[in-house]
Design a protein around this motif. Structure first.
Motif: not given
Length: 497
Positions: A69-70, A75-77, A187-188, A194-196
């Motif tokens: 969701f975030r 992506l939109e921003e 962005l993710m 989390p990392d990885g």
């Protein structure tokens, strides 16, 4: 000069034994370089994904979905910046880039439904006091290998759904335009991943083959040309991996005598020349039933093609931009030349367009070729450029036989006002995605995308319900709790309810 590197375990890295130039295809200028990953760099990304898997697998699906969701919001921003990156490295005009990104975001929206998609099934009392249920469990480390023509959308077909299903991911984007994939990974991370869990490595065949043979990679998704798709599928399968490999296309549109010609011409113009024809769903062959239909199509198409604007992504009034490389431009020009040599008629020749300021760009203008026949090189092979072929046939049956005989079966459509003909066509044509007066029948995110024949290797299509099946293992659990103190005898017959 700036080097586009990798995103491994949450960190940007420029590690490279080799680099490769990145071009702005509208100008032909080198704008930066990309790091080409060694086998060791790819193995580092796989190791990061493997280490992140246990914790991510155990993360509740609802929490995974909140990251999506975030991510969708981010992506939109940042859509303007993403579209500019697509334009600079791919050449896609801004409105086309936004269309690509929007379809990618729709797949993220589908991934946001992860808790619902992963619910499984439950049956009570399948036998005396016996319950049975199924669970959909993640595979582990999965990989995606994506093409240059959709640097945002195709990665978004893959990693959001794989990750929300509980897998960790290694993405190998096209080395021709890698910047968007790196930005998506950042962005993710900003969204809370989390990392990885998501890693991006840039590279060529070395990186691809490392992913295909690595013991810790459980599954591979691929989109690209058919020869490479066949290699990916056979290699991955030989190493015990689940694989879906989407290949090339030669998409035909049948025009019946009752078609609304004005609407058909408008649809064909966009579907054949949009994104310079660099789409696996581009309509590249118009099969006209009757010479009258073909003559009317060509007359109206010539009028529409005179209005086409070709140029750089920076001018949003342009209809389409350059091809991805000089080599591909020359290849497309070669197909046009071969058509004339083999007896076809070049009605509109898009070779060497006169574009002020674009003299060094990789441009081919819209091209229309009549009197094309099966067996010609331009008909048999995927051109992947702004070229529309016109084939003349005598009947709908002949048109369908021609489509069915072609090695590709990605997409097709029919233009008609006859419901009976449209129903017969959609029921019987041997193609995976069918449009009826719809030129680009690309399924929405909650269906699945995939062709037939040599357009898809593997039994599951991309994204949608098939995507969930591809990125999960189904486990069925059968449970019974005997009554305490009751001893039961052995049963030697096969169990049934």
């Amino acid at each position: 000069m700036k080097i586009v590197g990798h995103h491994i375990n949450g960190q940007l890295s420029e590690a490279a034994e080799r680099t490769q130039d990145l071009f702005n295809p509208a100008t032909g200028e080198v704008i930066r370089q990309v790091a080409i990953a060694s086998e060791e760099t790819v193995e580092e990304a796989i190791a990061a994904a493997r280490a992140a898997f246990p914790a991510w697998r155990s993360t509740p699906p609802a929490r995974r979905a909140r990251v999506m969701f975030r991510f969708k919001q981010l992506l939109e921003e940042n859509a303007g910046q993403i579209c500019a990156m697509i334009g600079e490295e791919h050449g896609k005009i801004s409105h086309d880039a936004m269309g690509e990104l929007t379809r990618g975001i729709e797949n993220v929206e589908y991934a946001c439904c992860g808790p619902q998609l992963l619910k499984g099934e439950h049956s009570r009392n399948v036998g005396p006091n016996i319950d049975s249920w199924s669970e959909m469990q993640p595979l582990g480390v999965v990989a995606g290998i994506t093409p240059f023509n959709f640097p945002a959308m195709v990665p978004l077909w893959m990693f959001p759904l794989a990750i929300v299903c509980g897998n960790t991911f290694v993405l190998k984007p096209s080395e021709r335009n890698p910047s968007v994939a790196l930005y998506l990974a950042q962005l993710m991370q900003e969204a809370g991943l989390p990392d990885g869990v998501l890693n991006v490595v840039n590279g060529d065949k070395v990186a691809v083959d490392t992913l295909l043979t690595a013991v810790d990679v459980e599954a591979v998704s691929f989109v690209g040309s058919t020869p490479i798709a066949a290699h990916v599928y056979t290699t991955a399968s030989a190493h015990g991996k689940r694989c879906q490999a989407l290949g090339g296309a030669k998409n035909h549109a049948i025009l019946l005598p009752d078609a609304d010609m004005d609407n058909a011409v408008a649809a064909l113009t966009g579907a054949a020349f949009g994104s310079s024809g660099e789409r696996c769903m581009a309509l590249s062959v118009a099969v006209c039933v009757g010479d009258g239909v073909a003559d009317a199509l060509i007359e109206k198409m010539c009028g529409e093609m005179r209005k086409l604007k070709v140029g750089a992504y920076t001018d949003s009034s342009n209809d389409f931009g350059p091809l991805i490389t000089a080599a591909h431009r020359d290849k497309v020009n070669g197909y046009i030349a071969s058509a004339a040599e083999q007896g076809a008629t070049i009605v509109v020749d898009g070779r060497n367009p006169k574009l002020p300021g674009g003299e060094k760009g990789f441009f081919v203008g819209g091209t229309l070729i009549d009197n094309v026949k099966p067996g010609m090189t331009c008909y048999e092979e995927e051109i992947f450029g702004p070229v529309l072929l016109v084939v003349r046939v005598d009947s709908m049956a002949e048109a369908m036989q021609m489509i069915d005989r072609h090695e590709y079966g990605n997409g097709t459509c029919i233009f008609t006002r006859d419901g009976e003909a449209a129903r017969y066509f959609s029921d019987n044509i041997r193609v995976g995605m069918v449009g009826i007066n719809v030129p680009l029948p690309v399924p929405v995110s909650y269906h699945s995308f995939g062709g037939w024949k040599r357009s898809l290797f593997g039994c599951l299509s991309a994204y949608g319900p098939d995507g969930v099946r591809f990125y999960t293992n189904r486990k069925t659990i059968t449970q019974r709790w005997p009554s305490s103190g009751v001893r039961e005898g052995a049963q030697f017959s096969f169990p049934s309810n």
